[in-house]
Motif scaffolding. Structure first.
Motif, PDB file in Angstrom:
ATOM      1  N   GLY A 239      -5.664  -6.137 -10.758  1.00 27.89           N
ATOM      2  CA  GLY A 239      -4.697  -7.002 -11.423  1.00 27.89           C
ATOM      3  C   GLY A 239      -5.335  -7.987 -12.377  1.00 27.89           C
ATOM      4  O   GLY A 239      -6.491  -8.386 -12.205  1.00 27.89           O
ATOM      5  N   THR A 240      -4.562  -8.380 -13.385  1.00 25.11           N
ATOM      6  CA  THR A 240      -5.002  -9.394 -14.340  1.00 25.11           C
ATOM      7  C   THR A 240      -3.822 -10.316 -14.631  1.00 25.11           C
ATOM      8  O   THR A 240      -2.694  -9.861 -14.826  1.00 25.11           O
ATOM      9  N   GLN A 241      -4.089 -11.620 -14.636  1.00 23.76           N
ATOM     10  CA  GLN A 241      -3.026 -12.620 -14.779  1.00 23.76           C
ATOM     11  C   GLN A 241      -2.687 -12.829 -16.253  1.00 23.76           C
ATOM     12  O   GLN A 241      -3.586 -13.033 -17.083  1.00 23.76           O
ATOM     13  N   VAL A 242      -1.404 -12.790 -16.552  1.00 22.22           N
ATOM     14  CA  VAL A 242      -0.903 -13.151 -17.882  1.00 22.22           C
ATOM     15  C   VAL A 242       0.046 -14.332 -17.700  1.00 22.22           C
ATOM     16  O   VAL A 242       1.010 -14.241 -16.927  1.00 22.22           O
ATOM     17  N   THR A 243      -0.235 -15.413 -18.393  1.00 25.07           N
ATOM     18  CA  THR A 243       0.590 -16.615 -18.315  1.00 25.07           C
ATOM     19  C   THR A 243       1.119 -16.938 -19.699  1.00 25.07           C
ATOM     20  O   THR A 243       0.335 -17.132 -20.637  1.00 25.07           O
ATOM     21  N   VAL A 244       2.440 -16.975 -19.809  1.00 27.46           N
ATOM     22  CA  VAL A 244       3.092 -17.257 -21.092  1.00 27.46           C
ATOM     23  C   VAL A 244       3.725 -18.638 -21.007  1.00 27.46           C
ATOM     24  O   VAL A 244       4.578 -18.882 -20.138  1.00 27.46           O
ATOM     25  N   SER A 245       3.304 -19.524 -21.880  1.00 30.64           N
ATOM     26  CA  SER A 245       3.831 -20.879 -21.886  1.00 30.64           C
ATOM     27  C   SER A 245       4.863 -21.022 -22.998  1.00 30.64           C
ATOM     28  O   SER A 245       4.689 -20.520 -24.108  1.00 30.64           O
TER      29      SER A 245
ATOM     30  N   GLN B  58       0.093  -2.979 -24.942  1.00 26.56           N
ATOM     31  CA  GLN B  58       0.220  -3.958 -26.015  1.00 26.56           C
ATOM     32  C   GLN B  58       1.515  -4.721 -25.781  1.00 26.56           C
ATOM     33  O   GLN B  58       2.588  -4.131 -25.728  1.00 26.56           O
ATOM     34  N   MET B  59       1.380  -6.026 -25.635  1.00 21.98           N
ATOM     35  CA  MET B  59       2.532  -6.876 -25.343  1.00 21.98           C
ATOM     36  C   MET B  59       2.755  -7.813 -26.518  1.00 21.98           C
ATOM     37  O   MET B  59       1.872  -8.615 -26.849  1.00 21.98           O
ATOM     38  N   ASN B  60       3.910  -7.707 -27.140  1.00 23.06           N
ATOM     39  CA  ASN B  60       4.276  -8.555 -28.274  1.00 23.06           C
ATOM     40  C   ASN B  60       5.500  -9.386 -27.931  1.00 23.06           C
ATOM     41  O   ASN B  60       6.213  -9.098 -26.970  1.00 23.06           O
ATOM     42  N   SER B  61       5.734 -10.409 -28.729  1.00 27.34           N
ATOM     43  CA  SER B  61       6.916 -11.277 -28.537  1.00 27.34           C
ATOM     44  C   SER B  61       7.034 -11.714 -27.083  1.00 27.34           C
ATOM     45  O   SER B  61       8.117 -11.637 -26.478  1.00 27.34           O
ATOM     46  N   LEU B  62       5.950 -12.186 -26.547  1.00 24.09           N
ATOM     47  CA  LEU B  62       5.924 -12.537 -25.127  1.00 24.09           C
ATOM     48  C   LEU B  62       6.847 -13.707 -24.814  1.00 24.09           C
ATOM     49  O   LEU B  62       7.020 -14.632 -25.629  1.00 24.09           O
ATOM     50  N   LYS B  63       7.423 -13.642 -23.624  1.00 23.50           N
ATOM     51  CA  LYS B  63       8.346 -14.665 -23.146  1.00 23.50           C
ATOM     52  C   LYS B  63       7.792 -15.260 -21.846  1.00 23.50           C
ATOM     53  O   LYS B  63       6.965 -14.638 -21.168  1.00 23.50           O
TER      54      LYS B  63
ATOM     55  N   LEU C  83     -10.033   1.454 -11.009  1.00 24.73           N
ATOM     56  CA  LEU C  83      -9.230   1.041 -12.156  1.00 24.73           C
ATOM     57  C   LEU C  83      -9.483  -0.446 -12.356  1.00 24.73           C
ATOM     58  O   LEU C  83      -9.271  -1.228 -11.423  1.00 24.73           O
ATOM     59  N   VAL C  84      -9.926  -0.822 -13.551  1.00 25.05           N
ATOM     60  CA  VAL C  84     -10.291  -2.212 -13.806  1.00 25.05           C
ATOM     61  C   VAL C  84      -9.511  -2.716 -15.011  1.00 25.05           C
ATOM     62  O   VAL C  84      -9.710  -2.244 -16.135  1.00 25.05           O
ATOM     63  N   GLU C  85      -8.646  -3.689 -14.756  1.00 27.44           N
ATOM     64  CA  GLU C  85      -7.840  -4.278 -15.823  1.00 27.44           C
ATOM     65  C   GLU C  85      -8.573  -5.442 -16.469  1.00 27.44           C
ATOM     66  O   GLU C  85      -9.245  -6.226 -15.778  1.00 27.44           O
ATOM     67  N   THR C  86      -8.426  -5.570 -17.763  1.00 29.34           N
ATOM     68  CA  THR C  86      -8.935  -6.710 -18.521  1.00 29.34           C
ATOM     69  C   THR C  86      -7.908  -7.086 -19.577  1.00 29.34           C
ATOM     70  O   THR C  86      -6.990  -6.323 -19.876  1.00 29.34           O
ATOM     71  N   GLY C  87      -8.075  -8.292 -20.114  1.00 27.38           N
ATOM     72  CA  GLY C  87      -7.223  -8.719 -21.213  1.00 27.38           C
ATOM     73  C   GLY C  87      -6.220  -9.795 -20.855  1.00 27.38           C
ATOM     74  O   GLY C  87      -5.516 -10.305 -21.736  1.00 27.38           O
ATOM     75  N   GLY C  88      -6.130 -10.150 -19.595  1.00 26.61           N
ATOM     76  CA  GLY C  88      -5.201 -11.196 -19.212  1.00 26.61           C
ATOM     77  C   GLY C  88      -5.648 -12.556 -19.727  1.00 26.61           C
ATOM     78  O   GLY C  88      -6.762 -12.725 -20.227  1.00 26.61           O
ATOM     79  N   GLY C  89      -4.740 -13.521 -19.608  1.00 26.58           N
ATOM     80  CA  GLY C  89      -5.053 -14.876 -20.045  1.00 26.58           C
ATOM     81  C   GLY C  89      -3.793 -15.637 -20.350  1.00 26.58           C
ATOM     82  O   GLY C  89      -2.688 -15.219 -19.984  1.00 26.58           O
ATOM     83  N   SER C  90      -3.950 -16.762 -21.030  1.00 22.64           N
ATOM     84  CA  SER C  90      -2.816 -17.608 -21.378  1.00 22.64           C
ATOM     85  C   SER C  90      -2.439 -17.400 -22.840  1.00 22.64           C
ATOM     86  O   SER C  90      -3.313 -17.254 -23.696  1.00 22.64           O
ATOM     87  N   VAL C  91      -1.150 -17.400 -23.088  1.00 28.68           N
ATOM     88  CA  VAL C  91      -0.653 -17.191 -24.450  1.00 28.68           C
ATOM     89  C   VAL C  91       0.648 -17.957 -24.598  1.00 28.68           C
ATOM     90  O   VAL C  91       1.391 -18.139 -23.613  1.00 28.68           O
TER      91      VAL C  91
ATOM     92  N   LEU D 127      -3.591  -5.605 -22.937  1.00 27.87           N
ATOM     93  CA  LEU D 127      -4.233  -5.331 -21.661  1.00 27.87           C
ATOM     94  C   LEU D 127      -4.881  -3.951 -21.699  1.00 27.87           C
ATOM     95  O   LEU D 127      -4.341  -3.021 -22.303  1.00 27.87           O
ATOM     96  N   SER D 128      -6.028  -3.848 -21.043  1.00 27.77           N
ATOM     97  CA  SER D 128      -6.722  -2.572 -20.936  1.00 27.77           C
ATOM     98  C   SER D 128      -6.980  -2.265 -19.470  1.00 27.77           C
ATOM     99  O   SER D 128      -7.110  -3.177 -18.653  1.00 27.77           O
ATOM    100  N   CYS D 129      -7.063  -0.985 -19.169  1.00 30.71           N
ATOM    101  CA  CYS D 129      -7.372  -0.546 -17.809  1.00 30.71           C
ATOM    102  C   CYS D 129      -8.377   0.594 -17.917  1.00 30.71           C
ATOM    103  O   CYS D 129      -8.036   1.683 -18.399  1.00 30.71           O
ATOM    104  N   ALA D 130      -9.593   0.333 -17.504  1.00 32.48           N
ATOM    105  CA  ALA D 130     -10.653   1.329 -17.575  1.00 32.48           C
ATOM    106  C   ALA D 130     -10.740   2.088 -16.258  1.00 32.48           C
ATOM    107  O   ALA D 130     -10.843   1.471 -15.189  1.00 32.48           O
ATOM    108  N   ALA D 131     -10.697   3.403 -16.341  1.00 29.48           N
ATOM    109  CA  ALA D 131     -10.741   4.244 -15.144  1.00 29.48           C
ATOM    110  C   ALA D 131     -12.113   4.901 -15.012  1.00 29.48           C
ATOM    111  O   ALA D 131     -12.724   5.293 -16.004  1.00 29.48           O
ATOM    112  N   SER D 132     -12.559   5.011 -13.786  1.00 28.40           N
ATOM    113  CA  SER D 132     -13.816   5.713 -13.513  1.00 28.40           C
ATOM    114  C   SER D 132     -13.694   6.465 -12.191  1.00 28.40           C
ATOM    115  O   SER D 132     -12.852   6.149 -11.352  1.00 28.40           O
TER     116      SER D 132
END
Length: 116
Positions: free
Chosen positions: A109-115, A81-86, A4-12, A20-25
């Motif tokens: 895991g993928t890091q999501v940082t909300v400033s 899908q994450m909206n109105s992030l806090k 399971l590989v997560e992508t899409g994290g980052g700063s927002v 975020l996406s999670c590709a399974a194989s």
């Protein structure tokens, strides 16, 4: 081997969105019950959202109305899908496939940082 590989994290910025996406194989994806977990800094891992193999969804109260879990079985991919992030959504987000006594798979895991 199941992966399971997560992508899409980052700063927002607060109020923004992130997908975020999670590709399974290595597994028959469409039979899996899937979850998104997160682990905020210094805190325990917690379940955020779940989707069963028949598409039934569930959310923890803190993200209801803001996050949407979905899956595309043709692409072997889980989404969040994450909206109105806090700021309190800041965490490492994990993809998980779990069924009692049958399977328990985790992504890295993928890091999501909300400033704010």
């Amino acid at each position: 081997q199941v992966q399971l590989v997560e992508t899409g994290g980052g700063s927002v910025q607060a109020g923004g969105s992130r997908l975020l996406s999670c590709a399974a194989s290595g597994v028959v994806f469409n039979i899996l019950d899937m979850n998104w977990y997160r682990q905020p800094p210094g805190k325990q891992r917690e379940v955020v959202a779940s989707i069963s193999n028949d598409g039934t969804t569930a959310y923890t109260d803190s993200v209801k109305g803001r996050f949407t879990i979905s899956r595309d079985n043709s692409k072997n991919t889980l989404y969040l899908q994450m909206n109105s992030l806090k700021a309190e959504d800041t965490a490492v987000y994990f993809c998980n496939a779990f069924s009692p006594k049958r399977y328990d798979y985790w992504g890295q895991g993928t890091q999501v940082t909300v400033s704010s």
